[in-house]
Design an enzyme around this catalytic site. Structure first.
Site, short mmCIF file in Angstrom:
data_model
loop_
_atom_site.label_atom_id
_atom_site.label_comp_id
_atom_site.label_asym_id
_atom_site.label_seq_id
_atom_site.Cartn_x
_atom_site.Cartn_y
_atom_site.Cartn_z
N ASP A 32 0.81 -1.22 0.00
CA ASP A 32 0.00 0.00 0.00
C ASP A 32 0.85 1.27 0.00
O ASP A 32 0.40 2.33 0.40
CB ASP A 32 -0.95 0.00 1.20
CG ASP A 32 -0.21 -0.15 2.51
OD1 ASP A 32 1.04 -0.35 2.47
OD2 ASP A 32 -0.85 -0.06 3.57
N HIS B 20 22.21 1.92 -19.56
CA HIS B 20 21.30 2.32 -18.48
C HIS B 20 21.57 1.50 -17.22
O HIS B 20 20.65 0.99 -16.59
CB HIS B 20 19.84 2.20 -18.92
CG HIS B 20 19.44 3.28 -19.88
ND1 HIS B 20 18.26 3.26 -20.60
CD2 HIS B 20 20.05 4.43 -20.25
CE1 HIS B 20 18.19 4.34 -21.37
NE2 HIS B 20 19.26 5.06 -21.17
N ASP C 262 26.43 9.18 -14.80
CA ASP C 262 25.42 9.95 -15.53
C ASP C 262 24.33 10.26 -14.51
O ASP C 262 23.57 9.38 -14.11
CB ASP C 262 24.87 9.12 -16.70
CG ASP C 262 23.87 9.90 -17.55
OD1 ASP C 262 23.41 10.97 -17.10
OD2 ASP C 262 23.56 9.43 -18.66
N ASP D 246 21.39 17.15 -16.58
CA ASP D 246 21.73 15.81 -17.12
C ASP D 246 23.20 15.83 -17.55
O ASP D 246 23.53 16.33 -18.63
CB ASP D 246 20.81 15.51 -18.32
CG ASP D 246 21.04 14.12 -18.89
OD1 ASP D 246 21.79 13.33 -18.28
OD2 ASP D 246 20.44 13.83 -19.95
N HIS E 114 23.78 4.88 -29.21
CA HIS E 114 22.70 5.83 -28.92
C HIS E 114 22.84 7.07 -29.79
O HIS E 114 23.58 7.07 -30.77
CB HIS E 114 22.68 6.18 -27.42
CG HIS E 114 23.98 6.72 -26.87
ND1 HIS E 114 24.37 8.02 -27.05
CD2 HIS E 114 24.96 6.12 -26.15
CE1 HIS E 114 25.53 8.21 -26.44
NE2 HIS E 114 25.93 7.07 -25.90
N HIS F 248 19.52 15.09 -26.68
CA HIS F 248 18.07 15.27 -26.67
C HIS F 248 17.77 16.63 -26.05
O HIS F 248 18.60 17.18 -25.31
CB HIS F 248 17.41 14.15 -25.84
CG HIS F 248 18.08 13.95 -24.50
ND1 HIS F 248 17.77 14.71 -23.39
CD2 HIS F 248 19.07 13.12 -24.10
CE1 HIS F 248 18.53 14.32 -22.37
NE2 HIS F 248 19.35 13.36 -22.78
N HIS G 242 14.40 13.69 -20.91
CA HIS G 242 14.32 13.58 -22.37
C HIS G 242 13.14 14.45 -22.75
O HIS G 242 12.01 13.98 -22.82
CB HIS G 242 14.12 12.13 -22.81
CG HIS G 242 15.29 11.26 -22.47
ND1 HIS G 242 15.26 9.91 -22.48
CD2 HIS G 242 16.57 11.59 -22.13
CE1 HIS G 242 16.44 9.41 -22.14
NE2 HIS G 242 17.25 10.43 -21.92
N GLU H 276 26.06 14.40 -25.92
CA GLU H 276 26.58 13.28 -25.12
C GLU H 276 27.10 12.09 -25.93
O GLU H 276 26.56 10.99 -25.85
CB GLU H 276 25.49 12.80 -24.16
CG GLU H 276 24.12 12.54 -24.79
CD GLU H 276 23.09 12.05 -23.76
OE1 GLU H 276 23.42 11.09 -23.05
OE2 GLU H 276 22.01 12.63 -23.67
N TYR I 136 31.84 2.69 -25.97
CA TYR I 136 31.68 1.65 -24.95
C TYR I 136 32.24 0.35 -25.51
O TYR I 136 31.75 -0.16 -26.51
CB TYR I 136 30.19 1.47 -24.61
CG TYR I 136 29.49 2.79 -24.42
CD1 TYR I 136 29.47 3.43 -23.19
CD2 TYR I 136 28.88 3.45 -25.52
CE1 TYR I 136 28.85 4.67 -23.03
CE2 TYR I 136 28.27 4.68 -25.37
CZ TYR I 136 28.26 5.29 -24.12
OH TYR I 136 27.67 6.52 -23.97
N ARG J 115 31.49 8.26 -21.64
CA ARG J 115 30.53 9.22 -22.21
C ARG J 115 30.81 10.56 -21.55
O ARG J 115 31.17 10.62 -20.37
CB ARG J 115 29.08 8.77 -21.92
CG ARG J 115 28.04 9.75 -22.45
CD ARG J 115 26.62 9.15 -22.52
NE ARG J 115 26.03 8.79 -21.26
CZ ARG J 115 25.86 7.56 -20.81
NH1 ARG J 115 26.26 6.53 -21.53
NH2 ARG J 115 25.29 7.32 -19.63
N GLU K 131 28.88 14.26 -21.25
CA GLU K 131 27.59 14.90 -21.54
C GLU K 131 27.49 16.26 -20.89
O GLU K 131 27.66 16.39 -19.67
CB GLU K 131 26.45 13.99 -21.02
CG GLU K 131 25.06 14.60 -21.18
CD GLU K 131 23.93 13.66 -20.76
OE1 GLU K 131 24.16 12.76 -19.92
OE2 GLU K 131 22.81 13.82 -21.29
N1 GLY Z 1 20.53 10.38 -18.42
C1 GLY Z 1 19.84 9.98 -19.56
C2 GLY Z 1 20.49 10.50 -20.76
O1 GLY Z 1 21.62 10.95 -20.72
O2 GLY Z 1 19.89 10.59 -21.78
MN MN Z 2 22.58 11.64 -19.03
MN MN Z 3 21.07 12.85 -21.66
#
Ligand code: GLY
Ligand code: MN
Ligand code: MN
Length: 447
Positions: A39, A243, A260, A271, A350, A354, A361, A385, A389, A407, A409
């Site tokens: 609950d 992810h 990240d 982000d 990827h 974005h 996103h 970003e 990898y 990465r 970003e």
């Molecule tokens: N943290 C999600 C991305 O970088 O798109």
């Molecule tokens: Mn990110």
């Molecule tokens: Mn991102």
């Protein structure tokens, strides 16, 4: 604490009302709380569109915009006030608060939806609403239209077309106002500082979750809602999982750690990704990959300016990263052919980035509703970003590169003449991050 003004929300509603026109009505519905265990529920995240148009954040709110309506053009349906429920679940604004604090022209409890909402649908030709997101609410909307039809014995006096409202709202949300940019800057500043703290406190043999705890402590301590999305802290081969959110492994001395993570502040997301050597110094192979990604990232930021297209940015990045993969010995062959065959996907699966805003996103689709590539305009905010990898299991890659994920970003505002990097205070040059890693006094934090 920075916060958006009431005028800002009023401007957003006025723009949407102008877009839909006074023969239409728009209806937005907030999601129900989601059960987590027995609950208890997940922390409630309001509808981003309702947040955008009003700042109202209580569960299952319904927001109606009916331009020029005699009984009010901005109507909110809020959870009913109930002292017994509020004793358990917290204070509610109720209809009075919706008017006083959120500027609604008229407001009701959710229990009054069936009674009141059809009044705002009557005599409107078009209903702007997103069908298919909430089956129960869809059914109620159809029921209200049927009821109006029966009551009016005919085809007029109720919406005859339902139009997806997202295109208009998403287009509006894609370009940020001055106030939004200030809030985003704050989210980015807190996020940057959190990454700096994580780098300073990283040392071999601690666990990934310890760095996660440090980041998320900082987000909250600075007045943010918390992480804008599940924090990724991956060391070594874990950094090659895009992810990865387990964050449970022990960090090895030779690992690159990929973080990240971003803070949600006033419901706006930061982000940021940084990748750094756990022991304070990159190995030569790690450094080569890092420098390659950094160069591509800087080139992509350099591409951004009003008038440039998302598709060109994607294509440029894929080409540059493919060149890097060949230089590093990850791929062999002609760059042109490797790009054509999308071989870069083995190490860069990827996209370049974005839009960023209320959603991490953020909305504002990459292609317009006319199916054209989105063109960058002043005051859009994009993440940039790129990454490479190399899974530990990849026997085709040079051995010293296996188990390395990198990465980088940043969050970038597009200005009239180019860009402003909102996360520039988070270091990314090799020397700077090598100096930062492990530099904190170990007793500076509890634990
Ligand atoms: N943290 C999600 C991305 O970088 O798109
Ligand atoms: Mn990110
Ligand atoms: Mn991102």
């Amino acid at each position: 604490m920075e916060a958006l003004s009431k005028q800002e929300f009023a401007r957003r509603r006025a723009r949407l009302m102008e877009d839909i026109g006074d023969e239409a009505v728009a209806v937005f519905v907030g999601p129900p709380p989601r059960p987590r265990s027995n609950d208890t529920s997940y922390p409630y995240r309001p509808s981003s569109d309702i947040l955008y148009l009003s700042g109202f954040h209580e569960p299952q709110a319904v927001l109606v915009l009916a331009p020029g309506h005699d009984d009010g053009e901005f109507v909110l349906f809020a959870p009913d006030r109930d002292p017994k429920v509020e004793q358990w679940e917290g204070r509610r604004a109720g209809p009075e608060g919706a008017v006083e604090d959120y500027g609604a022209d008229a407001a009701f409890g959710l229990s009054e939806l069936d009674e009141e909402l059809p009044k705002w649908l009557a005599d409107r030709k078009r209903l702007y609403y997103t069908l298919g997101s909430d089956d129960d609410f869809d059914e109620r909307v159809v029921g209200w239209i049927q009821e109006l039809r029966h009551r009016r014995h005919g085809v007029s006096g109720m919406p005859s077309a339902v139009v997806d409202v997202r295109d208009l709202v998403y287009t509006a949300r894609l370009t940020k106002s001055d106030e939004e940019i200030e809030i985003l800057k704050k989210a980015c500043q807190i996020s940057s500082q959190a990454h700096i703290l994580a780098m300073q406190h990283c040392r071999p043999e601690i666990y990934e979750y310890e760095l996660q705890a440090l980041l998320e402590y900082h987000f909250r301590q600075q007045g943010g809602e918390g992480p804008a999305y599940p924090s990724i802290v991956g060391a070594g081969d874990n950094a090659t999982i895009l992810h990865y959110t387990d964050n449970k492994s022990r960090i090895g001395a030779d690992d690159v750690v990929l973080i990240d993570a971003g803070c949600e502040y006033q419901y706006y997301a930061g982000d940021i990704t940084r990748s750094f050597p756990a022991g304070g110094t990159f190995s030569p192979a790690q450094r080569d990959i890092y420098q390659a990604v950094l160069q591509v990232q800087q080139a992509a930021i350099g591409d951004l300016e009003p008038g440039f297209s998302y598709e060109e940015l994607q294509a440029n990045t894929r080409r540059r990263l493919t060149e890097a993969m060949v230089d590093l010995g990850l791929l062999t062959g002609s760059v042109e052919q490797l790009v054509e065959e999308e071989k870069y996907r083995d190490y860069y699966p990827h996209s370049i980035g974005h839009p960023l805003g209320i959603d991490v996103h953020d909305v504002g689709l990459f292609r317009t509703s006319e199916d054209e590539s989105r063109i960058f305009r002043e005051n859009m905010v994009m993440t940039i970003e790129p990454g490479l990898y190399v899974p530990a299991s990849d026997e085709s890659a040079p051995e010293e590169m296996r188990g390395v994920g990198i990465r980088i970003e940043d969050d970038v505002l597009i200005t009239a003449s180019g860009t402003e990097n909102l996360t520039a205070h988070c270091p990314k040059a090799v020397d700077d991050i090598e100096q930062l890693v492990g530099s904190a006094d170990r007793s500076a934090l509890p634990g």
